[in-house]
Design an enzyme around this catalytic site. Sequence first.
Site, PDB file in Angstrom:
ATOM      1  N   GLU A 269       1.018  -0.741  -0.123  1.00 31.35           N
ATOM      2  CA  GLU A 269      -0.099  -0.104   0.113  1.00 31.35           C
ATOM      3  C   GLU A 269       0.786   0.998  -0.206  1.00 31.35           C
ATOM      4  OE1 GLU A 269      -3.883   0.590   0.286  1.00 31.35           O
ATOM      5  OE2 GLU A 269      -3.410   2.204  -0.247  1.00 31.35           O
ATOM      6  N   ASP A 273       0.714   4.059  -2.893  1.00 29.24           N
ATOM      7  CA  ASP A 273       0.170   4.729  -2.712  1.00 29.24           C
ATOM      8  C   ASP A 273       1.651   6.270  -3.498  1.00 29.24           C
ATOM      9  OD1 ASP A 273      -1.375   4.266  -1.957  1.00 29.24           O
ATOM     10  OD2 ASP A 273      -1.390   5.092   0.111  1.00 29.24           O
ATOM     11  N   SER A 473      -7.526   2.111  -3.479  1.00 30.38           N
ATOM     12  CA  SER A 473      -6.381   2.638  -3.543  1.00 30.38           C
ATOM     13  C   SER A 473      -5.260   2.966  -4.195  1.00 30.38           C
ATOM     14  CB  SER A 473      -5.212   1.775  -2.249  1.00 30.38           C
ATOM     15  OG  SER A 473      -5.924   0.955  -1.212  1.00 30.38           O
TER      16      SER A 473
END
Length: 560
Positions: A269, A273, A473
């Site tokens: 994650e 990002d 995400s």
Amino acid sequence: MYKLATAVLCWVSGSLVCGGFLEYDQNVLVPHDWRDAGRVSAEEELQLTFALKQQNVEELEDKLMKVSDPDSPLYGKHMSLEEVSSLVRPSEVTWKVVYGWLQSHGIRDCDTVLTQDFLQCTMSAKQAEELLPGSRFHRYISDNRSVLRSSAPYSVPDEVHLHLDFVGGVHRFPLKVQELTQATPHSKHSKAGLHLGVTPSILRQRYNLSASDVGVAANNSQAVAQFLEQYYHPADLTEFMSLFGGSFEHHSAVERVVGTQGGGKAGLEASLDVEYIMSTGANISTWVFTNAGRHESQEPFLQWMLLLSNMTALPWVHTISYGDDEDSLSTAYMTRISTEFMKAGVRGISLLFASGDSGAGCRHMGKENAFRPSFPASSPYVTTVGGTSFKNPFKVTEEVTDYISGGGFSNVFKMPDYQASAVNTYLKTVASSLPPQSYYSTSGRAYPDISALSDNYWVVTNRVPIPWVSGTSASTPVVGGMLALINDQRLLKGLPVLGFLNPRLYKLQGTGLYDVTDGCHLSCLDEQVQGKGFCAAPSWDPVTGWGTPNYPKLLTVLLD
Ligand SMILES: *[C@@H]1O[C@H](CO)[C@@H](O)[C@H](O)[C@H]1NC(C)=O
Ligand SMILES: *[C@@H]1O[C@H](CO)[C@@H](O)[C@H](O)[C@H]1NC(C)=O
Ligand SMILES: *[C@@H]1O[C@H](CO)[C@@H](O)[C@H](O)[C@H]1NC(C)=O
Ligand SMILES: *[C@@H]1O[C@H](CO)[C@@H](O)[C@H](O)[C@H]1NC(C)=O
Ligand SMILES: CC(=O)N[C@H]1CO[C@H](CO)[C@@H](O)[C@@H]1O
């Protein structure tokens, strides 16, 4: 493995007797992946966060709507943190009462933020349990991580009840990641090997970003916030850019890490990002907020909110890929956190949240099912980002719904005026094919607002390129980077930054965006809806919002 719900205490005498319970509707169940390691000792140190009742919250909302409405003479006249502070800071009475209460329990080690609406105090477990009747602190462990939380609901004395919104560090477990999935090629796409993965160059091609669409303005910046023990590695970013970067100017490192960036393994994650906000928001200084505050009794997301109220200079765009089910959180908590979003928006800060990866979601309530909205995605004061896929997965083509794209209607927040006409048009247009009304509330805040590709990303993590990464995400930092680029052009022209985008976004009626009109997202697997939630439609819909950015066109319409 669930504990018995104790929140029903409120109903004991046949009516709502929640007098002392600030958060009578807070879920106090222990998530199944946390193990109870027993009651903590009386001397164990805790750090609790007291959300003090603010003043002028209605005026704050009014200000936010005016500075965010392009037709208002106040558009772009954002407030400084000091100005926000003088508007909302708690009354002297509130301070006196709360401080007096804490002192009478011997609690003196407290810290506040610039807006003076939070107090964070260190105390022993014994003091905490006496202060908050009902609470019983335990240690819970999951995956080499340990937190202190209460196994039972807390109450507060009547005299402080009016002066507090909630107490943080008692119930909510660290937020779960919006299930970033890594599909195995066979599960989803049979001709895996030939599939077009999403990379910076593919995204820049689809969203029409030319090599010269990069940040130039000196004081522009963007940020991603992380709440797990997740780290990004600078070496991953370098490798990612050299493998997939293509020919645009980009930064090779993050400008600033706020919080503790440990030395452990990189998280998927975190890598995603950072790598993607820096690909669309190329050559823009990037900050990472990482798991702010590491005390076992802190709520990481709340710690980040406190930081925003304690820092005068912040990036203009923040993307956050975390969320929780609305029904697991107290109304008092969600309402106050939404006020915190207003405080950020009125300063010109854009907050983008992932819409979630379970479509409309599903909540099983006895024999009935209902859709399951997610918070903060459902807050009216943030911009929520849904997900899409390429119609032809082997080529850069138009986009269709990604079936995981979170969307629907809040059960907590009323529909804000800025979206009423768009949402009602949708409801009318597709009336005959809507899911049964018992599954959702059409008077609630509807989301998402906008979307971007969320399927089949390439990510480099721990020096290894990983394909097939999917989830909202991924779409959230992609949109965030593009908004940061638009801010950049606005700053160069001497214009104020975009700030809270929704009022302006809904006035555009889809101009500057590719409308996504095909496909439906997931929901309950039952006879009534058979796994199908809402479906995309022309113009706004609760699956992909207004659609995905066509950068040059969006820039043109947002550049005045
Ligand atoms: C807010 O910032 C001040 C000044 O940097 C600091 O002393 C204080 O501890 C911060 N508050 C919290 C709750 O962290
Ligand atoms: C996590 O792992 C480290 C080293 O393996 C260990 O020292 C630590 O106690 C563990 N923490 C928890 C909460 O299990
Ligand atoms: C964006 O890209 C598409 C496809 O390459 C192209 O047709 C279009 O003209 C481009 N520019 C704009 C402003 O839409
Ligand atoms: C990258 O940003 C810097 C300012 O941070 C600017 O001076 C430089 O011109 C930018 N690069 C390009 C290619 O625009
Ligand atoms: C977010 C950010 O980078 N802000 C900076 C803008 O410029 C001022 C003054 O040069 C800095 O103090 C801020 O940190």
